[in-house]
Motif scaffolding. Structure first.
Motif, PDB file in Angstrom:
ATOM      1  N   LEU A 106       0.803  -1.225   0.000  1.00 25.26           N
ATOM      2  CA  LEU A 106       0.000   0.000   0.000  1.00 25.26           C
ATOM      3  C   LEU A 106       0.839   1.280   0.000  1.00 25.26           C
ATOM      4  O   LEU A 106       0.559   2.195  -0.786  1.00 25.26           O
ATOM      5  N   LEU A 119      -5.320  -1.944  -4.292  1.00 22.46           N
ATOM      6  CA  LEU A 119      -4.189  -1.100  -4.677  1.00 22.46           C
ATOM      7  C   LEU A 119      -4.602  -0.014  -5.672  1.00 22.46           C
ATOM      8  O   LEU A 119      -4.200   1.148  -5.528  1.00 22.46           O
ATOM      9  N   ALA A 127      -6.567   2.617  -3.831  1.00 18.58           N
ATOM     10  CA  ALA A 127      -5.679   3.480  -3.046  1.00 18.58           C
ATOM     11  C   ALA A 127      -5.017   4.528  -3.932  1.00 18.58           C
ATOM     12  O   ALA A 127      -4.912   5.710  -3.564  1.00 18.58           O
TER      13      ALA A 127
END
Length: 264
Positions: A78, A193, A196
């Protein structure tokens, strides 16, 4: 904006949200749609990025069970994705995007190749063992492979923050080649991912260049993508790995064709 144009954007957002959850490359639905409707490339890119956040969140929630047991590795992946997203978003705002967009078809083609040949490469690396075994899972990767995954996630985060078309395909391809994770686990990781990256890029756009945001477009894409993310998560978890890979190839090839058409 006419009612008809609003309906087109809403529908494009729905399909993009659904495609992003299952495969990735939903941007290749919404971004060209916005260009066709007369929006500038920068406004279309920024507004599209912010609008697709809702679909990413609902899709990631739908795949939450596929993320079980990956907490340790996510604490590494992350930050790499977030840093990449910030880098890409800043580059979008300070650099012309024509040169970067020219190489997008090549990147998508690379991602398709990685997805297609990933299982065979996994089996060869594992000495013929089933990729579903613990050999090469993210939690047990060698230091060299883990570094390669982290660098790849960062670079794809840069790409995602800058333009993002088919970022999901490239992430699936990267992890298909370098790990032996099951395709459903990879899809869950991909959703988290890419979401994010979208979130951090959206925040960067809002802080640095709020004038590039068309809030009507954002609202329409967000409404469609959020619902599409829910539908996509329910459908995607029931698909076989072979079918998911086939969808990646079909949508990836369509994305390349669409990009080549819009680059002329």
């Amino acid at each position: 904006m006419t009612v008809g144009e609003a309906a087109v954007i809403l529908t494009a957002g729905f399909w993009a949200g659904m495609i992003n959850v299952v495969v990735g490359s939903g941007t290749l639905v919404t971004f060209p749609t916005l260009l066709l409707l007369g929006h500038s490339p920068l406004v279309a890119n920024v507004s599209n990025n912010i609008g697709l956040v809702g679909g990413g969140i609902t899709g990631t929630f739908g795949y939450r069970h596929q993320l079980t047991g990956h907490g340790h590795i996510l604490r590494r992946l992350l930050p790499a994705a977030v840093l990449g997203g910030i880098t890409g978003a800043v580059l979008l705002l300070i650099l012309p995007d024509e040169a970067f967009r020219m190489i997008v078809p090549a990147l998508v083609a690379l991602g398709i190749s990685m997805v297609v040949w990933g299982p065979a490469l996994q089996r060869r690396t594992a000495g013929g063992r089933d990729p579903g075994t613990h050999y090469g899972r993210l939690a047990t990767l060698t230091r060299l492979r883990l570094t390669a995954v982290l660098v790849g996630v960062y670079l794809l985060g840069v790409y995602g923050g800058y333009f993002g078309a088919a970022q999901g395909i490239l992430l699936v391809g990267l992890m298909s080649v370098l790990t032996a994770e099951h395709i459903q686990s990879i899809t869950g990781l991909k959703n988290l991912l890419t979401t994010a990256v979208n979130v951090i890029a959206a925040v960067t756009f809002l802080l640095v260049s709020p004038e590039s945001v068309d809030w009507v477009v954002v609202a329409l894409i967000a409404a469609g993508a959020t619902l599409g993310g829910v539908v996509g998560a329910r459908v995607g978890r029931r698909l076989s790995p072979l079918l998911i890979r086939a969808l990646i190839v079909v949508i990836g090839l369509a994305a390349i064709l669409r990009l080549l058409v819009f680059s002329e």
